[in-house]
Scaffold this active site. Structure first.
Site, PDB file in Angstrom:
ATOM      1  N   ASP A  13       0.808  -1.269   0.027  1.00 32.56           N
ATOM      2  CA  ASP A  13       0.115  -0.078   0.030  1.00 32.56           C
ATOM      3  C   ASP A  13       0.805   1.371  -0.001  1.00 32.56           C
ATOM      4  O   ASP A  13       0.437   2.460   0.662  1.00 32.56           O
ATOM      5  CB  ASP A  13      -0.783   0.000   1.296  1.00 32.56           C
ATOM      6  CG  ASP A  13      -1.616  -1.272   1.295  1.00 32.56           C
ATOM      7  OD1 ASP A  13      -2.220  -1.686   0.224  1.00 32.56           O
ATOM      8  OD2 ASP A  13      -1.888  -1.824   2.376  1.00 32.56           O
ATOM      9  N   LYS A  16       2.188   2.328  -5.242  1.00 33.58           N
ATOM     10  CA  LYS A  16       2.911   1.631  -6.437  1.00 33.58           C
ATOM     11  C   LYS A  16       2.039   2.133  -7.764  1.00 33.58           C
ATOM     12  O   LYS A  16       2.540   2.496  -8.711  1.00 33.58           O
ATOM     13  CB  LYS A  16       3.188   0.007  -6.304  1.00 33.58           C
ATOM     14  CG  LYS A  16       4.218  -0.101  -5.299  1.00 33.58           C
ATOM     15  CD  LYS A  16       4.350  -1.782  -5.230  1.00 33.58           C
ATOM     16  CE  LYS A  16       3.083  -2.379  -4.726  1.00 33.58           C
ATOM     17  NZ  LYS A  16       2.837  -1.879  -3.089  1.00 33.58           N
ATOM     18  N   GLY A  40      -4.083  -4.164  -4.412  1.00 36.84           N
ATOM     19  CA  GLY A  40      -5.314  -2.967  -4.675  1.00 36.84           C
ATOM     20  C   GLY A  40      -4.318  -1.641  -5.218  1.00 36.84           C
ATOM     21  O   GLY A  40      -3.735  -1.091  -4.197  1.00 36.84           O
ATOM     22  N   HIS A  41      -4.266  -1.538  -6.429  1.00 36.08           N
ATOM     23  CA  HIS A  41      -3.416  -0.490  -6.995  1.00 36.08           C
ATOM     24  C   HIS A  41      -4.462   0.648  -7.298  1.00 36.08           C
ATOM     25  O   HIS A  41      -5.248   0.553  -8.251  1.00 36.08           O
ATOM     26  CB  HIS A  41      -2.601  -0.736  -7.913  1.00 36.08           C
ATOM     27  CG  HIS A  41      -1.572  -1.813  -7.530  1.00 36.08           C
ATOM     28  ND1 HIS A  41      -0.658  -2.349  -8.465  1.00 36.08           N
ATOM     29  CD2 HIS A  41      -1.127  -2.303  -6.475  1.00 36.08           C
ATOM     30  CE1 HIS A  41       0.186  -3.188  -7.863  1.00 36.08           C
ATOM     31  NE2 HIS A  41      -0.114  -2.947  -6.345  1.00 36.08           N
ATOM     32  N   GLN A 224       2.252  -6.091  -3.166  1.00 34.12           N
ATOM     33  CA  GLN A 224       2.594  -5.894  -1.840  1.00 34.12           C
ATOM     34  C   GLN A 224       3.851  -5.356  -1.484  1.00 34.12           C
ATOM     35  O   GLN A 224       4.138  -4.362  -2.203  1.00 34.12           O
ATOM     36  CB  GLN A 224       2.594  -7.102  -1.487  1.00 34.12           C
ATOM     37  CG  GLN A 224       1.229  -7.992  -1.324  1.00 34.12           C
ATOM     38  CD  GLN A 224       0.731  -8.676  -2.804  1.00 34.12           C
ATOM     39  OE1 GLN A 224       1.514  -9.280  -3.437  1.00 34.12           O
ATOM     40  NE2 GLN A 224      -0.345  -8.389  -3.072  1.00 34.12           N
TER      41      GLN A 224
END
Ligand code: IMP
Length: 423
Positions: A13, A16, A40-41, A224
């Site tokens: 988180d 990225k 979750g990007h 991650q």
């Protein structure tokens, strides 16, 4: 042509997705190398927010190739939802999205196994996102997995049912109560598989070899963070893949000597979602402010993220493991208004002062040692150039650069593409 890597240096988180999106214009190909829909990007542009789980974060640039590499695990149901969402933005994936035949599929029973395993652990649970990541990688390394390329064979359903049956026996073995209908899960899975088959499957390592021969530029995108790496993270509170630089070699088939820059992304403070040790975690008003101002809730599960000061011991370790050449500091704006900023530079551990990560970070005797910096009050989101950063923030940045011996080339001051200051 060389490959650049971009990866997270903390517990995920870090932001990225935003940075890949910002950097995409410099590259021909964006390739995701590990993880799955546990990621979750988040991308923000034109006043809209998008969350990607499996698709590389370059997908909104219509002229770029986006590759889901062999190291990624794919849940077809989630991937299809992502595709439906981005299609609403007129993104045509037919010529820009490619999936490695060697990537493994997350089956419905992998998700159930994840849930059964977590439930059986009780208070020692990992805090998994329950997307089936661990069981899918277990089948991969156990040589039982189901790969995207298997869908090209006529009898793929036999293979599917054989594996699913084995999983059901294992689920029974856990002897925990789970509320599910396999029939419903399978029906949405099979529907999603038919849609998945319409996407371009490729031998992705060959696509990358040929692209390198043609001097195409490649950005490998991690998911991650380094402290969730299966080998070097805070085991067993980690994910099931190599999130560090080596994962880009095995997850895409690029050779170590073709790697050029390694971009390391970190937040100006630290967050962690799920269980596991977190030495600089805060339970006071500073932590609450980070959580509130930083909107620290998981993009995949919505769970609140734990917040704490920057841990330089852990960050140095992550830079070393990854061979980071350039740093990018995220969410710097969140710290505006803090009267002081602390950075953990050492630990007290078993009566000694240490500067390395010990084997067991959760030992009770471990205590962070902090250096204190002056805060700043300016609203950074209004800034247009890194030349105008507040004096005390520059001091903080100079200190981190000198400790890490790596330049901080981007200071991010908000979620929008535009809120990115280059140094
Ligand atoms: P899993 O990979 O879903 O099994 O989760 C294992 C651990 O990694 C849990 O603590 C998760 O919260 C954490 N995790 C997995 N993916 C992410 C991510 O993208 N960001 C932050 N934490 C993650």
């Amino acid at each position: 042509m060389a490959v650049d890597l971009l990866l997270g240096l903390q517990w995920g988180d870090e932001g990225k997705g935003k940075i890949v999106d910002v950097l995409t214009s410099n590259y021909d190909i964006i390739a995701r190398f590990q993880g799955g829909p546990n990621a979750g990007h988040t991308l923000v542009f034109n006043d809209k927010k998008y969350v990607l789980h499996t698709i590389p974060s370059g997908i909104f640039h219509n002229d770029k190739i986006n590759l889901i590499g062999n190291g990624v695990v794919i849940d077809p149901v989630i991937l299809n939802k992502e595709i439906e969402n981005i299609k609403k933005e007129n993104v045509d994936i037919s010529k820009t999205l490619f999936i490695s035949r060697k990537a493994h599929l997350i089956l419905p029973t992998h998700r159930l196994l994840d849930a059964a395993s977590e439930k059986s652990k009780g208070k020692n649970k990992i805090g998994s996102t329950l997307k089936g990541i661990g069981p899918t990688y277990m089948d991969k390394t156990g040589r039982n997995g189901f790969r995207v390329g298997d869908l090209e064979s006529k009898n793929w359903k036999t293979k599917y049912y054989d594996l699913s049956k084995k999983h059901q026996q294992l689920i029974d073995f856990y002897n925990v109560e789970l509320d599910f209908s396999l029939e419903d899960l399978e029906s949405e899975f099979f529907e999603a598989i038919e849609k998945l088959k319409k996407i371009n499957f490729v031998d992705s390592e060959n696509l990358l070899f040929e692209s390198q021969d043609k001097n195409k530029s490649i950005l490998a995108e991690g998911a991650q963070g380094s402290l969730l790496d299966i080998d070097f993270g805070t085991y067993p509170y980690v994910t099931s893949s190599n999130t560090t630089a080596a994962g880009a070699c095995t997850g895409l088939g690029i050779s170590p000597n073709s790697i050029n820059d390694v971009f390391g992304i970190f937040k100006a403070y630290t967050t962690r979602v799920g269980s596991g040790p977190f030495p600089t975690e805060l339970f006071d008003d500073y932590g609450k402010t980070m959580s509130k101002v930083g909107n620290e809730f998981g993009a995949t599960t919505g769970r609140p993220r734990r917040c704490g000061w920057l841990d330089l011991v852990a960050l140095k370790y992550a830079c070393r493991i990854n061979g980071v050449t350039k740093l990018m500091m995220m969410k710097t704006d969140v710290l505006s208004g803090f009267d002081k900023i602390l950075v953990c530079t050492k630990y007290k551990y078993r009566g000694e002062t240490i500067e390395n990560l010990p084997y067991n970070l959760s030992e009770e005797s471990l205590e962070p040692v902090y250096e204190e910096f002056e805060g700043w009050s300016e609203d950074l989101r209004e800034l247009k150039s890194a030349d105008n950063l507040p004096k005390s923030l520059n001091k903080y940045i100079d200190f981190l650069e000198s400790e890490l011996n790596i330049p901080i080339v981007i200071v991010s001051v908000g979620p929008d593409r535009k809120e990115t200051l280059f140094r």
